[in-house]
Design an enzyme around this catalytic site. Structure first.
Site, PDB file in Angstrom:
ATOM      1  N   GLY A 283      16.068 -81.090  37.936  1.00  0.00           N
ATOM      2  CA  GLY A 283      16.266 -79.736  38.462  1.00  0.00           C
ATOM      3  C   GLY A 283      15.343 -78.540  38.246  1.00  0.00           C
ATOM      4  O   GLY A 283      14.712 -78.210  39.428  1.00  0.00           O
ATOM      5  N   ARG A 284      15.114 -78.175  37.272  1.00  0.00           N
ATOM      6  CA  ARG A 284      14.149 -77.041  36.921  1.00  0.00           C
ATOM      7  C   ARG A 284      12.679 -77.400  37.642  1.00  0.00           C
ATOM      8  O   ARG A 284      12.150 -76.743  37.959  1.00  0.00           O
ATOM      9  CB  ARG A 284      14.229 -76.834  35.389  1.00  0.00           C
ATOM     10  CG  ARG A 284      13.425 -75.561  34.979  1.00  0.00           C
ATOM     11  CD  ARG A 284      13.031 -75.737  33.664  1.00  0.00           C
ATOM     12  NE  ARG A 284      14.449 -75.671  32.897  1.00  0.00           N
ATOM     13  CZ  ARG A 284      15.243 -74.992  32.502  1.00  0.00           C
ATOM     14  NH1 ARG A 284      15.001 -73.717  32.460  1.00  0.00           N
ATOM     15  NH2 ARG A 284      16.201 -75.326  31.771  1.00  0.00           N
TER      16      ARG A 284
ATOM     17  N   GLU B 114      17.291 -87.008  37.189  1.00  0.00           N
ATOM     18  CA  GLU B 114      17.969 -85.772  37.780  1.00  0.00           C
ATOM     19  C   GLU B 114      17.103 -84.484  37.468  1.00  0.00           C
ATOM     20  O   GLU B 114      17.626 -83.569  36.594  1.00  0.00           O
ATOM     21  CB  GLU B 114      19.308 -85.623  37.357  1.00  0.00           C
ATOM     22  CG  GLU B 114      20.411 -86.743  37.660  1.00  0.00           C
ATOM     23  CD  GLU B 114      21.456 -86.889  36.893  1.00  0.00           C
ATOM     24  OE1 GLU B 114      22.312 -87.042  37.646  1.00  0.00           O
ATOM     25  OE2 GLU B 114      21.677 -86.040  35.912  1.00  0.00           O
TER      26      GLU B 114
ATOM     27  N   CYS C 281      24.717 -51.548  33.961  1.00  0.00           N
ATOM     28  CA  CYS C 281      25.269 -50.841  32.933  1.00  0.00           C
ATOM     29  C   CYS C 281      25.442 -51.435  31.586  1.00  0.00           C
ATOM     30  O   CYS C 281      26.635 -51.536  31.218  1.00  0.00           O
ATOM     31  CB  CYS C 281      26.520 -49.841  33.370  1.00  0.00           C
ATOM     32  SG  CYS C 281      26.808 -48.710  32.393  1.00  0.00           S
ATOM     33  N   GLU C 282      24.440 -51.890  30.989  1.00  0.00           N
ATOM     34  CA  GLU C 282      24.444 -52.752  30.147  1.00  0.00           C
ATOM     35  C   GLU C 282      23.081 -52.912  29.229  1.00  0.00           C
ATOM     36  O   GLU C 282      21.971 -53.101  29.775  1.00  0.00           O
ATOM     37  CB  GLU C 282      24.686 -54.255  30.674  1.00  0.00           C
ATOM     38  CG  GLU C 282      24.852 -55.408  29.549  1.00  0.00           C
ATOM     39  CD  GLU C 282      26.249 -55.933  29.446  1.00  0.00           C
ATOM     40  OE1 GLU C 282      27.260 -55.540  30.204  1.00  0.00           O
ATOM     41  OE2 GLU C 282      26.279 -56.651  28.541  1.00  0.00           O
TER      42      GLU C 282
END
Ligand code: LLP
Length: 433
Positions: free
Chosen positions: A293-294, A291, A362-363
């Site tokens: 993905g990346r 499997e 805003c973080e």
């Protein structure tokens, strides 16, 4: 020249992806913009398929783990490439369905699938439902009975291999929210129970040992553990397990420091191990599923931004503010993931500066990276972050009510939108007055 092989620099000194000028793409579609190279995605699929053919006589299926990047277009591509897919929610399953993906090639994961999700899977004859726990097994049996069907299942097993990027440990690790533990006997009891249930057909076992794994040993080790368990099931219960799903997790090159093994050697080594342990255990060779993905999606994608402001803080650092950030790429704030950055309109120049790339949320922690080497950088430049094709769009959010960027796919030197840019009206579409 850059981490992914589909990237180059053209005569104007602009970064290209799949042969197209990224500065022109940014102008045409606006920024922030996800760009994915379909040709490279297809090439990755073929290399996984070919390796199964070459080293395992074709007795297997590569299932794209669509949590890495999910939209209708990708399931169409996976179907055309003869791949299977892994889905992990009703949302991914529904997208695959709507894209016409054949359900017999779907593995449906999740540690807490709802009744609605299971019903959707059953109604559509999903090929392999990967059962996570005993409650789900019982629920599924009842639901299948009501629908007059038999559910084809695999069990998610914790093989006790804990793989990290550069090493792995055999922990006998049972402290994980997913799957059945081997060492407590829980997995064996579940197998016994499944065999006895009338509306369940146990077709296989599954394990997944981690992500962004850069070597092969942990995969071989997991295969070995799983096959010994299959041997025990045959010996003690007389039941033959047909499929073995070894999960995903193949690492990619995010920065020059990453050295993943070629995917080809994964199948070569794992096939050898599988054949040896099967002979030792006197069990037939299982049908193998993997499997990735990346490794299919990440190297194929980049994100393009426009630089809106630069702050030099003497003796401290330089902040470069871009028009995206943690909303479209939360991987730095979540995992301090490393990326490479390129000033797309000056891509031929050496990377002489070191900057902190800041998002617009805003973080304070909304960064794409710190101490990132880049070319000379100015307001108005197009900045490319490389290898963002996996777990960026799929993990994006609307924090601060920021609309999500579109996804543009490139194939044969042509670009097309596969996911539209969200509008401000999309942002309020579910709000009730
Ligand atoms: N199969 C199963 C059962 C999985 O849980 C995963 C990933 C995969 C396959 C695919 O693994 P891959 O080949 O993509 O490494 N959000 C994190 C990654 C989480 C992976 C979760 N499971 C990140 O951004 O790095």
């Amino acid at each position: 020249m850059y981490v992914s092989k589909n990237l180059d620099v053209n005569a104007e000194g602009h970064l290209t992806i799949g042969g197209l000028d990224t500065v022109s793409l940014a102008k045409e579609y606006g920024t922030p913009l996800y760009v994915m190279d379909e040709d490279l995605i297809r090439e990755h699929c073929r290399s996984f398929k070919e390796s199964i053919d070459r080293y395992y006589g074709g007795a297997g299926l590569a299932c794209y783990a669509s949590k890495a990047f999910s939209c209708k277009a990708i399931y169409k591509i996976m179907n055309e490439e003869g791949m299977g897919v892994d889905v992990v929610s009703g949302g991914e399953l529904y997208t695959a369905l709507k894209a016409g993906f054949p359900m017999d090639r779907v593995c449906f994961h999740g540690n807490n699938k709802t009744d609605d999700e299971l019903a959707l899977a059953l109604e559509n004859n999903v090929g392999r439902i990967v059962v996570d726990n005993i409650f789900e097994l019982e629920r599924l049996n009842e639901m299948a009975e009501k629908q007059g069907r038999t559910a084809k299942i695999m069990f998610r097993i914790k093989p006790g291999i804990d793989a990290h990027t550069h090493n792995f440990v055999r922990t006998g690790q049972i402290d994980s929210k997913v799957g059945f533990a081997l060492e407590t006997g829980e997995a064996f009891e579940a197998v016994k129970k499944a065999i006895a249930l009338p509306h369940i057909e146990l077709v296989g076992l599954h394990c997944h040992i981690g992500s962004q794994i850069l070597d092969i040993d942990p995969f071989e080790c997991a295969a070995e553990v799983m096959l010994h368990f299959i041997g025990k099931i045959k010996k003690e219960l007389g039941y033959e397990i047909r499929d073995l799903n070894l999960g995903g997790g193949f690492g990619i090159k995010y920065t020059e420091g990453d050295n993943p093994v070629p995917y080809d050697s994964y199948m070569e080594k794992v096939s050898e191990k599988v054949k040896a342990v099967c002979a030792e255990e006197d069990i037939r060779l299982p049908y193998i599923l993997i499997e990735p993905g990346r490794s299919i999606a990440a190297p194929a994608g980049i994100t393009l931004y426009t630089v809106g402001g630069i702050k030099h803080i003497p003796n401290i650092r330089t902040y470069v503010s871009i028009d995206g950030g943690m909303c479209d790429n939360p991987r730095y704030i979540l995992y301090q993931s490393e990326y490479e950055a390129v000033v797309a309109n000056r891509a031929a120049e050496p990377r002489t500066e070191s900057v902190t790339i800041a998002g617009k949320c805003c973080e304070t922690g909304d960064l794409i990276g710190e101490g990132m080497p880049v070319q000379k950088i100015e307001v108005g430049d197009t900045l490319a972050i490389l290898a963002t094709g996996a777990y960026n769009y799929s993990m994006s959010s609307n924090y601060n009510r920021i609309p999500k960027p579109p996804v543009v796919m490139i194939k044969d030197g042509q670009s097309r939108v596969v996911v539209k840019r969200e509008t401000l009206d999309d942002i309020i579409r579910n709000d009730v007055d």
